[in-house]
Design a protein around this motif. Sequence first.
Motif, PDB file in Angstrom:
ATOM      1  N   HIS A 119      53.202  33.670 -52.903  1.00 36.46           N
ATOM      2  CA  HIS A 119      52.489  32.740 -52.014  1.00 36.46           C
ATOM      3  C   HIS A 119      51.931  33.503 -50.819  1.00 36.46           C
ATOM      4  O   HIS A 119      52.625  34.328 -50.227  1.00 36.46           O
ATOM      5  N   ASN A 120      50.679  33.209 -50.492  1.00 37.98           N
ATOM      6  CA  ASN A 120      50.040  33.802 -49.320  1.00 37.98           C
ATOM      7  C   ASN A 120      50.039  32.768 -48.199  1.00 37.98           C
ATOM      8  O   ASN A 120      49.330  31.763 -48.264  1.00 37.98           O
ATOM      9  N   LEU A 121      50.827  33.001 -47.189  1.00 39.72           N
ATOM     10  CA  LEU A 121      51.011  32.027 -46.116  1.00 39.72           C
ATOM     11  C   LEU A 121      49.690  31.683 -45.425  1.00 39.72           C
ATOM     12  O   LEU A 121      49.470  30.529 -45.047  1.00 39.72           O
ATOM     13  N   VAL A 122      48.811  32.651 -45.289  1.00 42.53           N
ATOM     14  CA  VAL A 122      47.583  32.411 -44.527  1.00 42.53           C
ATOM     15  C   VAL A 122      46.587  31.537 -45.284  1.00 42.53           C
ATOM     16  O   VAL A 122      45.585  31.100 -44.709  1.00 42.53           O
ATOM     17  N   VAL A 138      57.351  37.296 -39.595  1.00 40.92           N
ATOM     18  CA  VAL A 138      56.145  37.362 -40.424  1.00 40.92           C
ATOM     19  C   VAL A 138      54.911  37.351 -39.538  1.00 40.92           C
ATOM     20  O   VAL A 138      53.988  38.143 -39.712  1.00 40.92           O
ATOM     21  N   MET A 139      54.910  36.467 -38.551  1.00 42.48           N
ATOM     22  CA  MET A 139      53.718  36.274 -37.727  1.00 42.48           C
ATOM     23  C   MET A 139      53.523  37.329 -36.644  1.00 42.48           C
ATOM     24  O   MET A 139      52.537  37.275 -35.906  1.00 42.48           O
ATOM     25  N   ILE A 140      54.442  38.278 -36.546  1.00 37.32           N
ATOM     26  CA  ILE A 140      54.252  39.357 -35.573  1.00 37.32           C
ATOM     27  C   ILE A 140      53.018  40.186 -35.917  1.00 37.32           C
ATOM     28  O   ILE A 140      52.491  40.913 -35.065  1.00 37.32           O
ATOM     29  N   TYR A 141      52.541  40.060 -37.144  1.00 35.75           N
ATOM     30  CA  TYR A 141      51.357  40.809 -37.567  1.00 35.75           C
ATOM     31  C   TYR A 141      50.072  39.998 -37.395  1.00 35.75           C
ATOM     32  O   TYR A 141      48.989  40.481 -37.683  1.00 35.75           O
ATOM     33  N   PHE A 142      50.176  38.737 -36.957  1.00 36.01           N
ATOM     34  CA  PHE A 142      49.020  37.855 -36.841  1.00 36.01           C
ATOM     35  C   PHE A 142      48.474  37.876 -35.412  1.00 36.01           C
ATOM     36  O   PHE A 142      49.244  38.005 -34.446  1.00 36.01           O
ATOM     37  N   ASP A 143      47.140  37.710 -35.284  1.00 36.00           N
ATOM     38  CA  ASP A 143      46.591  37.504 -33.940  1.00 36.00           C
ATOM     39  C   ASP A 143      46.877  36.075 -33.502  1.00 36.00           C
ATOM     40  O   ASP A 143      47.364  35.247 -34.281  1.00 36.00           O
ATOM     41  N   LYS A 152      50.536  25.359 -36.978  1.00 30.59           N
ATOM     42  CA  LYS A 152      50.107  23.980 -37.204  1.00 30.59           C
ATOM     43  C   LYS A 152      50.341  23.586 -38.657  1.00 30.59           C
ATOM     44  O   LYS A 152      50.768  22.464 -38.956  1.00 30.59           O
ATOM     45  N   PHE A 153      50.073  24.517 -39.564  1.00 32.99           N
ATOM     46  CA  PHE A 153      50.321  24.279 -40.987  1.00 32.99           C
ATOM     47  C   PHE A 153      51.813  24.074 -41.251  1.00 32.99           C
ATOM     48  O   PHE A 153      52.209  23.130 -41.949  1.00 32.99           O
TER      49      PHE A 153
END
Length: 208
Positions: A119-122, A138-143, A152-153
Amino acid sequence: RNPDAWMMIRDEVLPEFKKSNEIDIWHAGCSTGEEIYTMGIVLEESNMLFKSNVLATDLSQTALDKAKIGSYSKASMNNYLKPFLKFFPNRSIEDYFDFNEKEAKIKNRYTKKVKFQNHNLVNLQMDKKFDIIFCRNVMIYFDTELKSRVLKFLDGCLRDGGYLILGYYDTMPNQSIDLFDVYSNSTRIYKKRPTPIKEHYEQESINS
């Protein structure tokens, strides 16, 4: 790792679901499975493993394949021994793992409770609701923009009163603060705010 977070999950979060017939849990970005099986042990110690429905997802098929097996080197297990003993001072790690000369394998009663899925979270797609979602480190790599969209998802994937558990290095963007109540800042545990009645009614109308 992070025994304080696991103790709070055991002592404060899980008791809220004691009277539920089932508890639905999603490990988003589960990597090689250490988090999944830690939660499995905590569920068992809380007498809730039998009624748990666990989904574990990751973008990496290689990581998922390793997580399905649930085998870890003795060297890596030594890193977890100290926090394990803090959490379970009267238990032995052999109660949960089968050891051989080189590695330790989680017992089958834990692996059989988990459904694994690539599964791709994005992509922001999920077809069910959960009581607890783990999305740790996981989200430490996200802007900031992508992180806000994913949060929000995830909020939409939680039932009212459900819990989102982030990683120690994760931060909640200002744009996402209104979605969750901070249950415990030190352990990064957040609780979904109740859906406003109007919004809930509109969502029910869309789904009907």
